[in-house]
Each structure stands twice: as C-alpha cells, then as structure tokens.
Enzyme design. Structure first.
Site, PDB file in Angstrom:
ATOM      1  N   LYS A 296       0.847  -1.191   0.000  1.00  0.00           N
ATOM      2  CA  LYS A 296       0.000   0.000   0.000  1.00  0.00           C
ATOM      3  C   LYS A 296       0.882   1.239   0.000  1.00  0.00           C
ATOM      4  CE  LYS A 296      -4.571   0.800   0.706  1.00  0.00           C
ATOM      5  NZ  LYS A 296      -5.614   0.156  -0.111  1.00  0.00           N
TER       6      LYS A 296
ATOM      7  N   THR B  19      -4.577  -5.063   1.129  1.00  0.00           N
ATOM      8  CA  THR B  19      -3.760  -3.856   1.320  1.00  0.00           C
ATOM      9  C   THR B  19      -4.528  -2.842   2.175  1.00  0.00           C
ATOM     10  OG1 THR B  19      -4.504  -2.752  -0.707  1.00  0.00           O
ATOM     11  CG2 THR B  19      -2.585  -4.208  -0.895  1.00  0.00           C
ATOM     12  N   ASP B  20      -5.844  -2.926   2.157  1.00  0.00           N
ATOM     13  CA  ASP B  20      -6.644  -2.060   3.023  1.00  0.00           C
ATOM     14  C   ASP B  20      -6.374  -2.389   4.499  1.00  0.00           C
ATOM     15  OD1 ASP B  20      -8.814  -0.008   3.159  1.00  0.00           O
ATOM     16  OD2 ASP B  20      -9.769  -1.610   4.316  1.00  0.00           O
TER      17      ASP B  20
ATOM     18  N   PHE C 174      30.312  27.932 -14.138  1.00  0.00           N
ATOM     19  CA  PHE C 174      30.462  26.635 -14.800  1.00  0.00           C
ATOM     20  C   PHE C 174      31.220  26.871 -16.101  1.00  0.00           C
ATOM     21  CE2 PHE C 174      28.827  23.043 -17.471  1.00  0.00           C
ATOM     22  CZ  PHE C 174      29.449  22.042 -16.737  1.00  0.00           C
TER      23      PHE C 174
ATOM     24  N   ARG D 248      26.524  32.457 -12.486  1.00  0.00           N
ATOM     25  CA  ARG D 248      25.180  32.023 -12.915  1.00  0.00           C
ATOM     26  C   ARG D 248      24.222  31.964 -11.720  1.00  0.00           C
ATOM     27  NH1 ARG D 248      25.663  25.457 -14.040  1.00  0.00           N
ATOM     28  NH2 ARG D 248      26.797  24.957 -12.152  1.00  0.00           N
TER      29      ARG D 248
ATOM     30  N   ILE E 269      27.833  21.891  -9.844  1.00  0.00           N
ATOM     31  CA  ILE E 269      26.996  21.220  -8.835  1.00  0.00           C
ATOM     32  C   ILE E 269      27.741  20.014  -8.287  1.00  0.00           C
ATOM     33  CG2 ILE E 269      24.793  20.067  -8.434  1.00  0.00           C
ATOM     34  CD1 ILE E 269      23.666  21.725 -10.795  1.00  0.00           C
ATOM     35  N   GLN E 270      28.510  19.354  -9.183  1.00  0.00           N
ATOM     36  CA  GLN E 270      29.278  18.184  -8.741  1.00  0.00           C
ATOM     37  C   GLN E 270      30.121  18.536  -7.509  1.00  0.00           C
ATOM     38  OE1 GLN E 270      28.654  18.948 -11.939  1.00  0.00           O
ATOM     39  NE2 GLN E 270      29.023  17.243 -13.327  1.00  0.00           N
TER      40      GLN E 270
ATOM     41  N   ASN F 227      19.635  20.073 -11.853  1.00  0.00           N
ATOM     42  CA  ASN F 227      20.044  21.437 -12.205  1.00  0.00           C
ATOM     43  C   ASN F 227      18.860  22.235 -12.761  1.00  0.00           C
ATOM     44  OD1 ASN F 227      21.279  23.740 -13.059  1.00  0.00           O
ATOM     45  ND2 ASN F 227      22.750  22.727 -14.423  1.00  0.00           N
TER      46      ASN F 227
HETATM   47  O1  LIG Z   1      27.024  22.198 -12.434  1.00  0.00           O
HETATM   48  C1  LIG Z   1      26.885  21.763 -13.594  1.00  0.00           C
HETATM   49  N1  LIG Z   1      27.413  20.547 -13.923  1.00  0.00           N
HETATM   50  C2  LIG Z   1      27.289  20.005 -15.172  1.00  0.00           C
HETATM   51  O2  LIG Z   1      27.799  18.888 -15.430  1.00  0.00           O
HETATM   52  C3  LIG Z   1      26.594  20.765 -16.133  1.00  0.00           C
HETATM   53  N2  LIG Z   1      26.308  20.555 -17.442  1.00  0.00           N
HETATM   54  C4  LIG Z   1      25.595  21.638 -17.887  1.00  0.00           C
HETATM   55  O3  LIG Z   1      25.142  21.763 -19.044  1.00  0.00           O
HETATM   56  N3  LIG Z   1      25.463  22.541 -16.886  1.00  0.00           N
HETATM   57  C5  LIG Z   1      26.069  22.027 -15.772  1.00  0.00           C
HETATM   58  N4  LIG Z   1      26.219  22.496 -14.510  1.00  0.00           N
END
Ligand SMILES: O=c1[nH]c(=O)c2[nH]c(=O)[nH]c2[nH]1
Length: 311
Positions: free
Chosen positions: A5, A65-66, A176, A193, A241-242, A268
C-alpha cells in the site's frame, strides 16, 4: 514478488519529543516536539506464500492492502518512539510477528514537517502549542528493509534516512566553465550564474540502531542536514553542482561521524537569463525557469573514501 500500500497517511499527535540532539555550528535546530508526527508511508510485503494469489487467484494468504493501511494506523497509536525511522522498524516487526507467512517487509516514509505558528503575546511572538503550519517543501525521508531470519526472528537488512525535495537558489557566485568544447557544445561558459538546484540527500548510519533516535546525540536530523547544505552553498562559490554536493557531503560526514555513507541526487534548475541589463538606475537582472531536459548528478561518499580522495 511483493505487494503493498502506498500513501498511507499517518498523523499521530503527542508522540515522544526528540530532545537532546547534537549541536552543530551550521544549525540552530534543537529537536522536534512531535506534537504532530505526520508521515506518508509506503509498505510492501514479501513471501512465497503469496505466489498462489498471483498464479491461481487464491487469496487464502492475502492480507488485503486495506488491512495493511489499518495495521499501520493502529500501531501508530502504540508507538512510543520519537522518529519515523523507529516507527518504520516498529511496524515492520509487528507485521512479521503477526503474520508468520510474511518473509520480508520493505517500507519507506516521508515526514510532513509541521511547525508551530508564531503567536503575538505581550512583548514578543511566541510559538503556539496547538496550531502548526505545514509549509516546507522538503521532507525528512526514511526507508527500511526487514527480513525474517528464523521463525520468530527478523533483522534490518537495509536502512536509509534522508531529506527530499530541498530547493536552493544562489543568485550570484556560481560558475560553470572549463568543460569539453566540441561540435556538440552550444552552452556558453558562465562565470556567475543564478544556480538553482533540487536536492535529495540520503544517509545511513554505521550502526543502524542510531537511526532510532533513542540516543539522540547520535541521531542526525534532516533539518540539520538541510542547514549544512544551505551553509555550504552560501560559503562556497562553486565551479559546478558536482563540486558543491561533494563539499556538502564532506561537511555532513565531518559533523556526524555516526554516518557511514551519504548520497546525493541533484537536479540542475539554473534559471535562464532574460534580461542581462535593466535600466542603469536599477539593480539586478530578469530570469525565467529553464526548459527541460534537466541535468542531474548522483554521488555517494563514505568517510573512508573521503579520506582517500583528500590525500
Ligand atoms: O554544475 C553543472 N554541472 C554540469 O555537469 C553541467 N552541465 C551543464 O550543461 N550545466 C552544468 N552544470
């Protein structure tokens, strides 16, 4: 083979408060009063005994499941603990105890954070003890896998805690650039950005019992992890971001040595710039949401791996 459920909404009032959590510099969170412990639970039951219900239409061993929904709700009334993690383990154990033909339980939950509203009093605003606002986007998360090992014994074979649905925006200070440029590249390099990310963070404890919150100093609150993520986003001018999620993960593992692993799913949602310049008497730019498709990153890290990578 399993069945179950989803979206079992449980609201238990006056559960045991979670007090005495560890203090960390990134967070002013002190604990949860648990006046409302609200959860959206998904449960699935496994067992060879269920095979005839699929192959023969024989429902003799089927727990409706009830009834699973009622079972969870009923046991919420007996729950003496203070965390969703402990509730999931408690109710999974009850399923295995009550129905001997179940071999395993997979269960997960998202918690609804209810915050006290602020009420004006003589001098200042004070928190209400009866009215709560369900306002936040992000939700604490927990999942658990429990298996029967012997007739009347069961054990937790997998346990995760986490927070889902965090959305963070940093208006300046993110870049970036330096990525591969070839015939497929149209993305311009950016040195500043408006970085908007969606984040899900999950963690597991070295000792899964610490997820209970019975020893609150060893328990990691989703609220504290959120504040670590916010702080690191504020402090770091990230090149990607990585790297940002790596830095957040390192800080989480540093603050909470009880954790054996932390894992991220980021998405993203960087805003598209519509107006780079607005009248010179004004400050700022104008942005809009990006169009699909969206990029994502997934990264898991253990304290041992961090030690190795930081050499
Ligand atoms: O932080 C980012 N990582 C990426 O791998 C990526 N690729 C992308 O197009 N923009 C971004 N920004």
């Amino acid at each position: 083979m399993y069945y179950g459920k989803g979206d079992v909404f449980v609201y238990r009032t006056y559960a045991k408060p979670l007090k005495g959590i560890k203090k960390i510099p990134e967070s002013n969170f002190k604990g949860r009063n648990n006046t409302i412990l609200g959860m959206d639970i998904q449960v699935a039951l496994k067992g060879d005994a269920f095979l005839p219900s699929f192959t023969k239409g024989d429902n003799t061993s089927v727990i409706a499941t009830d009834s699973m929904k009622n079972f969870i709700l009923y046991h919420a009334g007996e729950f003496e603990g203070s965390t969703m993690e402990e509730f999931l383990e408690f109710v999974s154990g009850k399923f295995l105890e009550t129905y001997s033909h179940i071999n395993g339980v997979t269960i997960s939950g998202k918690q609804f954070p209810f915050q006290e509203v602020e009420i004006p009093s003589e001098q200042e605003f004070t928190p209400s003890d009866t009215v709560f606002r369900q306002g936040l986007l992000e939700q604490p998360y927990a999942s658990l896998e429990m298996e029967r090992t012997e007739e009347d014994k069961f054990q937790v074979v997998d346990q995760w805690s986490g927070v889902e649905g965090l959305r963070l925006m940093k208006v300046k200070g993110s870049s970036f650039y330096g990525f591969i440029k070839d015939e497929y590249t149209t993305l311009p390099e950016t040195f500043d950005r408006p970085l908007f990310i969606y984040l899900n963070i999950r963690w597991r404890y070295k000792n899964p019992k610490d997820a209970h919150g019975k020893r609150p100093v060893n328990y990691v609150c989703a609220e504290q992890v959120v504040q670590i993520a916010q702080t690191m986003f504020h402090q770091e001018d990230s090149p990607s971001i990585q790297y940002l999620i790596y830095v957040i993960g390192k800080r989480i593992l540093m603050r909470f040595p009880e954790l054996g692993e932390v894992t991220f799913e980021s998405n993203n949602r960087t805003w598209d710039t519509v107006l780079e310049e607005i009248p010179s008497s004004l400050k700022g730019k104008v942005f809009t949401d990006p169009r699909p498709p969206y990029g994502f990153q997934v990264f898991s890290m253990t304290p041992e791996e961090v030690k190795e990578w930081e050499k």
